[in-house]
Write an enzyme that holds these catalytic residues in place. Sequence first.
Site, PDB file in Angstrom:
ATOM      1  N   HIS A  25       0.830  -1.188   0.000  1.00 41.39           N
ATOM      2  CA  HIS A  25       0.000   0.000   0.000  1.00 41.39           C
ATOM      3  C   HIS A  25       0.874   1.250   0.000  1.00 41.39           C
ATOM      4  O   HIS A  25       2.071   1.191   0.268  1.00 41.39           O
ATOM      5  CB  HIS A  25      -0.906   0.024   1.243  1.00 41.39           C
ATOM      6  CG  HIS A  25      -0.119   0.129   2.514  1.00 41.39           C
ATOM      7  ND1 HIS A  25       0.375  -0.967   3.182  1.00 41.39           N
ATOM      8  CD2 HIS A  25       0.287   1.219   3.243  1.00 41.39           C
ATOM      9  CE1 HIS A  25       1.034  -0.573   4.253  1.00 41.39           C
ATOM     10  NE2 HIS A  25       1.009   0.748   4.316  1.00 41.39           N
ATOM     11  N   HIS A  28       5.844   6.252  -1.033  1.00 39.25           N
ATOM     12  CA  HIS A  28       6.557   5.010  -1.314  1.00 39.25           C
ATOM     13  C   HIS A  28       5.680   3.827  -0.938  1.00 39.25           C
ATOM     14  O   HIS A  28       4.680   3.970  -0.223  1.00 39.25           O
ATOM     15  CB  HIS A  28       7.864   4.951  -0.508  1.00 39.25           C
ATOM     16  CG  HIS A  28       7.648   4.729   0.952  1.00 39.25           C
ATOM     17  ND1 HIS A  28       7.277   5.746   1.816  1.00 39.25           N
ATOM     18  CD2 HIS A  28       7.718   3.605   1.724  1.00 39.25           C
ATOM     19  CE1 HIS A  28       7.139   5.264   3.034  1.00 39.25           C
ATOM     20  NE2 HIS A  28       7.397   3.960   3.011  1.00 39.25           N
TER      21      HIS A  28
END
Length: 256
Positions: free
Chosen positions: A91, A175
């Site tokens: 995620h 990220h």
Amino acid sequence: MSGEAGRRALRVRRGPERDAQAELPPPIRASKPKSPVKPNPKGGQPSDPPRERVLRLFFAVPLPADLRAELVAAQRKLTDNWRRVEAEQLHLTLAYLPGVAHSRVPELQALGRRLASSTPFVQLGLRGTGYHPNVGSPRVWFVKVEGAGLSELATAFQTKLAAAGFECEGAFQPHVTLARKKGPAPRVPPVTFAQTWTAQNFALIHTFLPRDKSGPVYDTVSQFALNAQLAVAALAAPEPSAPTTSLQTPPEEHHG
């Protein structure tokens, strides 16, 4: 639903392919009303009421299945001393809230609904891998994410959460964590990606560490669909006309 069956149901992880907003039951049982302070039968000061449970929560953008498959293929380059993040747990974190009282979870759900209703779809793309920290012995291997409107969405989260009295931890760094190191392990050469996707929703997720400490468990509390009508309106909007007056500074200086 109750007992072990209820807990298993809460551990079902939701993927980004589900566009409709889903309000799932919170992973923790609703707290009972606080009992009034009872006097100590042995005399002295009254006993303190039980403390409310504090949760670790975060808002995140899930990844579509095809992108997760690409990242899982890259994870195979790692040695056994890296703990790979499971595919369904990959995620992009928007905001991390390490200390939220259970009674305030509905406030976060309401905040998520408001943000989702005013946010169009976001175009995102994977880039190259990196390590944190980048010097010395790294603990995390990740892949960078870029996208127009992504920083604005994260900033909106930070601003509205702070205004509501919620404390976020860490600055936004776009990220996706791929692995965490659990022992001495060599680095792998950088891996680059060119995959893009359209983020159509985000989720509020509860994270906790099980007793065996095998790795964090993620339970989806709620999912929020971004506003598709705003995305269509943005595509249909005419291109802005060129300014009629000259700029005082070169255009490229206006970009970060």
